[in-house]
Design a protein around this motif. Sequence first.
Motif, PDB file in Angstrom:
ATOM      1  N   GLU A   1       0.831  -1.205   0.000  1.00 37.68           N
ATOM      2  CA  GLU A   1       0.000   0.000   0.000  1.00 37.68           C
ATOM      3  C   GLU A   1       0.865   1.255   0.000  1.00 37.68           C
ATOM      4  O   GLU A   1       0.561   2.233  -0.694  1.00 37.68           O
ATOM      5  CB  GLU A   1      -0.927   0.006   1.216  1.00 37.68           C
ATOM      6  N   SER A   2       1.939   1.222   0.786  1.00 41.96           N
ATOM      7  CA  SER A   2       2.828   2.377   0.877  1.00 41.96           C
ATOM      8  C   SER A   2       3.521   2.661  -0.458  1.00 41.96           C
ATOM      9  O   SER A   2       3.658   3.808  -0.877  1.00 41.96           O
ATOM     10  CB  SER A   2       3.879   2.133   1.965  1.00 41.96           C
ATOM     11  N   LYS A   3       3.947   1.606  -1.152  1.00 44.15           N
ATOM     12  CA  LYS A   3       4.681   1.766  -2.403  1.00 44.15           C
ATOM     13  C   LYS A   3       3.779   2.165  -3.568  1.00 44.15           C
ATOM     14  O   LYS A   3       4.203   2.884  -4.479  1.00 44.15           O
ATOM     15  CB  LYS A   3       5.410   0.457  -2.744  1.00 44.15           C
ATOM     16  N   THR A   4       2.547   1.680  -3.564  1.00 39.70           N
ATOM     17  CA  THR A   4       1.690   1.839  -4.740  1.00 39.70           C
ATOM     18  C   THR A   4       0.500   2.768  -4.531  1.00 39.70           C
ATOM     19  O   THR A   4      -0.137   3.180  -5.506  1.00 39.70           O
ATOM     20  CB  THR A   4       1.130   0.479  -5.173  1.00 39.70           C
ATOM     21  N   GLU A   5       0.157   3.051  -3.260  1.00 34.59           N
ATOM     22  CA  GLU A   5      -1.043   3.814  -2.909  1.00 34.59           C
ATOM     23  C   GLU A   5      -2.324   3.091  -3.348  1.00 34.59           C
ATOM     24  O   GLU A   5      -3.375   3.704  -3.516  1.00 34.59           O
ATOM     25  CB  GLU A   5      -0.991   5.238  -3.488  1.00 34.59           C
ATOM     26  N   ILE A   6      -2.219   1.786  -3.537  1.00 39.40           N
ATOM     27  CA  ILE A   6      -3.396   0.959  -3.825  1.00 39.40           C
ATOM     28  C   ILE A   6      -4.004   0.523  -2.501  1.00 39.40           C
ATOM     29  O   ILE A   6      -3.303   0.025  -1.618  1.00 39.40           O
ATOM     30  CB  ILE A   6      -3.017  -0.263  -4.683  1.00 39.40           C
ATOM     31  N   LEU A   7      -5.296   0.724  -2.346  1.00 40.44           N
ATOM     32  CA  LEU A   7      -5.992   0.385  -1.106  1.00 40.44           C
ATOM     33  C   LEU A   7      -6.365  -1.097  -1.128  1.00 40.44           C
ATOM     34  O   LEU A   7      -7.091  -1.544  -2.014  1.00 40.44           O
ATOM     35  CB  LEU A   7      -7.252   1.233  -0.963  1.00 40.44           C
ATOM     36  N   VAL A   8      -5.850  -1.872  -0.160  1.00 38.14           N
ATOM     37  CA  VAL A   8      -6.049  -3.323  -0.143  1.00 38.14           C
ATOM     38  C   VAL A   8      -7.072  -3.727   0.915  1.00 38.14           C
ATOM     39  O   VAL A   8      -7.014  -3.277   2.057  1.00 38.14           O
ATOM     40  CB  VAL A   8      -4.719  -4.053   0.130  1.00 38.14           C
ATOM     41  N   THR A   9      -8.003  -4.579   0.508  1.00 39.18           N
ATOM     42  CA  THR A   9      -8.935  -5.210   1.442  1.00 39.18           C
ATOM     43  C   THR A   9      -8.632  -6.700   1.459  1.00 39.18           C
ATOM     44  O   THR A   9      -8.531  -7.335   0.403  1.00 39.18           O
ATOM     45  CB  THR A   9     -10.401  -5.002   0.997  1.00 39.18           C
ATOM     46  N   VAL A  10      -8.457  -7.267   2.667  1.00 40.45           N
ATOM     47  CA  VAL A  10      -8.140  -8.687   2.796  1.00 40.45           C
ATOM     48  C   VAL A  10      -9.326  -9.429   3.399  1.00 40.45           C
ATOM     49  O   VAL A  10      -9.897  -9.005   4.397  1.00 40.45           O
ATOM     50  CB  VAL A  10      -6.897  -8.904   3.696  1.00 40.45           C
ATOM     51  N   VAL A  11      -9.690 -10.541   2.762  1.00 40.11           N
ATOM     52  CA  VAL A  11     -10.709 -11.444   3.291  1.00 40.11           C
ATOM     53  C   VAL A  11     -10.007 -12.748   3.648  1.00 40.11           C
ATOM     54  O   VAL A  11      -9.406 -13.390   2.789  1.00 40.11           O
ATOM     55  CB  VAL A  11     -11.824 -11.708   2.261  1.00 40.11           C
ATOM     56  N   SER A  12     -10.037 -13.129   4.927  1.00 39.79           N
ATOM     57  CA  SER A  12      -9.328 -14.315   5.399  1.00 39.79           C
ATOM     58  C   SER A  12     -10.241 -15.534   5.442  1.00 39.79           C
ATOM     59  O   SER A  12     -11.451 -15.414   5.653  1.00 39.79           O
ATOM     60  CB  SER A  12      -8.753 -14.063   6.804  1.00 39.79           C
ATOM     61  N   GLY A  13      -9.631 -16.700   5.278  1.00 38.85           N
ATOM     62  CA  GLY A  13     -10.386 -17.947   5.368  1.00 38.85           C
ATOM     63  C   GLY A  13      -9.511 -19.111   4.978  1.00 38.85           C
ATOM     64  O   GLY A  13      -8.375 -18.939   4.518  1.00 38.85           O
ATOM     65  N   GLY A  14     -10.024 -20.332   5.157  1.00 40.98           N
ATOM     66  CA  GLY A  14      -9.318 -21.511   4.695  1.00 40.98           C
ATOM     67  C   GLY A  14      -9.318 -21.552   3.173  1.00 40.98           C
ATOM     68  O   GLY A  14     -10.215 -21.004   2.527  1.00 40.98           O
ATOM     69  N   THR A  15      -8.315 -22.201   2.596  1.00 40.39           N
ATOM     70  CA  THR A  15      -8.205 -22.235   1.137  1.00 40.39           C
ATOM     71  C   THR A  15      -9.454 -22.829   0.491  1.00 40.39           C
ATOM     72  O   THR A  15      -9.991 -22.277  -0.480  1.00 40.39           O
ATOM     73  CB  THR A  15      -6.970 -23.044   0.710  1.00 40.39           C
ATOM     74  N   GLY A  16      -9.920 -23.952   1.022  1.00 37.77           N
ATOM     75  CA  GLY A  16     -11.113 -24.595   0.463  1.00 37.77           C
ATOM     76  C   GLY A  16     -12.331 -23.692   0.523  1.00 37.77           C
ATOM     77  O   GLY A  16     -13.102 -23.590  -0.445  1.00 37.77           O
ATOM     78  N   GLU A  17     -12.487 -23.025   1.646  1.00 37.41           N
ATOM     79  CA  GLU A  17     -13.609 -22.092   1.836  1.00 37.41           C
ATOM     80  C   GLU A  17     -13.549 -20.941   0.837  1.00 37.41           C
ATOM     81  O   GLU A  17     -14.568 -20.545   0.245  1.00 37.41           O
ATOM     82  CB  GLU A  17     -13.559 -21.567   3.270  1.00 37.41           C
ATOM     83  N   LEU A  18     -12.350 -20.396   0.624  1.00 42.10           N
ATOM     84  CA  LEU A  18     -12.186 -19.258  -0.284  1.00 42.10           C
ATOM     85  C   LEU A  18     -12.397 -19.660  -1.740  1.00 42.10           C
ATOM     86  O   LEU A  18     -12.969 -18.897  -2.525  1.00 42.10           O
ATOM     87  CB  LEU A  18     -10.808 -18.633  -0.091  1.00 42.10           C
ATOM     88  N   ILE A  19     -11.957 -20.855  -2.107  1.00 39.83           N
ATOM     89  CA  ILE A  19     -12.193 -21.340  -3.468  1.00 39.83           C
ATOM     90  C   ILE A  19     -13.695 -21.484  -3.720  1.00 39.83           C
ATOM     91  O   ILE A  19     -14.197 -21.102  -4.784  1.00 39.83           O
ATOM     92  CB  ILE A  19     -11.469 -22.682  -3.700  1.00 39.83           C
ATOM     93  N   GLU A  20     -14.407 -22.021  -2.743  1.00 41.92           N
ATOM     94  CA  GLU A  20     -15.864 -22.149  -2.880  1.00 41.92           C
ATOM     95  C   GLU A  20     -16.516 -20.783  -3.055  1.00 41.92           C
ATOM     96  O   GLU A  20     -17.453 -20.614  -3.844  1.00 41.92           O
ATOM     97  CB  GLU A  20     -16.452 -22.846  -1.643  1.00 41.92           C
ATOM     98  N   ARG A  21     -15.996 -19.804  -2.325  1.00 43.09           N
ATOM     99  CA  ARG A  21     -16.541 -18.452  -2.419  1.00 43.09           C
ATOM    100  C   ARG A  21     -16.291 -17.858  -3.805  1.00 43.09           C
ATOM    101  O   ARG A  21     -17.177 -17.249  -4.403  1.00 43.09           O
ATOM    102  CB  ARG A  21     -15.920 -17.576  -1.330  1.00 43.09           C
ATOM    103  N   ILE A  22     -15.086 -18.040  -4.314  1.00 43.86           N
ATOM    104  CA  ILE A  22     -14.754 -17.545  -5.655  1.00 43.86           C
ATOM    105  C   ILE A  22     -15.628 -18.230  -6.700  1.00 43.86           C
ATOM    106  O   ILE A  22     -16.119 -17.595  -7.639  1.00 43.86           O
ATOM    107  CB  ILE A  22     -13.258 -17.768  -5.955  1.00 43.86           C
ATOM    108  N   GLU A  23     -15.845 -19.516  -6.529  1.00 40.19           N
ATOM    109  CA  GLU A  23     -16.696 -20.259  -7.463  1.00 40.19           C
ATOM    110  C   GLU A  23     -18.116 -19.706  -7.456  1.00 40.19           C
ATOM    111  O   GLU A  23     -18.748 -19.539  -8.501  1.00 40.19           O
ATOM    112  CB  GLU A  23     -16.704 -21.746  -7.095  1.00 40.19           C
TER     113      GLU A  23
END
Length: 347
Positions: free
Chosen positions: A59-81
């Motif tokens: 964020e400091s280098k690029t001034e891009i605002l980052v939002t992080v969503v945490s979870g288990g890999t399997g859970e996140l893949i299901e969400r993306i699907e």
Amino acid sequence: MKRKIIITIILSFFVILLVGYTISKRNHNVHISKHQREELVIYSSHPLEFLRPLIEEFESKTEILVTVVSGGTGELIERIEGEQNNPNADILWGGTLSTLKPQKYLFEEYSCANEDVIQEEFKNKEGMFTKFSDVPSVLMVNTDLIGNIKINGYKDLLNPELKGKIAYCSPAVSSSAFEHLINMLYTMGEDNPEEGWDYVKLFCENLDGNLLKSSTEVYQGVANGEFVVGLIFEEAAAALVANGEKIKIVYMEEGVLSMPDCVTIVKNSPHLKSAKAFIDYATGYEVQTMITIELNRRSVRVDVKTPKYLKTKDEITIAHADRELVYEMKKEWLQKFKEIFLNINEE
């Protein structure tokens, strides 16, 4: 008197209008400023303490605002699907190739700017999976609780003294747990994964009904003294050792699978330019050096050395798996593990 009251009311009205206009203008400016700043949404299975310094630096280098969503890999893949028609995420950060490749249709092809300095075994040959770090599977042991029990590998986890004292999470939700399942099948089956299921059944019996919900629960459970030993990825255990916790890392004597985790762009990413910038950042020399010196990870670059406090690959018995077979059998193996665990705990 009436005239005075009327004038006062009129003045008050104009004051309210002026204040309202000022607040509205201020909020409008903030709103514009926020939307002028580029954004990035990252879904990640990495621990927050690992993510924080890397995200802040980006964020400091690029001034891009980052939002992080945490979870288990399997859970996140299901969400993306589930979000395919209207993607929310730009990046999936975390998860091994074994876990991600069967869902490769969810990700964009992109070759990072640093691909020429990535180690040959970790190059992005698939088109969409940039490798971020090299992640051996390990056992972590609580040295305050272990006593005289010897743990050198998987076979030692069948010791009756460890029944109910082993931390492991569902391989359906955690890529590190799935890597351990693959590791067990190949090493305990002597390179024939079908022969490894006998061991898996005995292992599940010794879990005594404990199947945790995330890899975080595994390493925290061992560190907090709830379990004697846990099956985890190297960095989680190494971070605790570096912090002075009573933890020992065991590289299984039967053999250790060491697979890279990935950082990849979600198909139809809403912020594609920012996503590509992040992939390049994550594989850059500065970040890859930082993850080895400060964050207990192994780099995928040819010009960044393994931390001195971690064993080199030459000091570890490295196991190998037929990755194409793993990708093909992933769903079947996960279902078989689930059935074994449930059947044992219904008896």
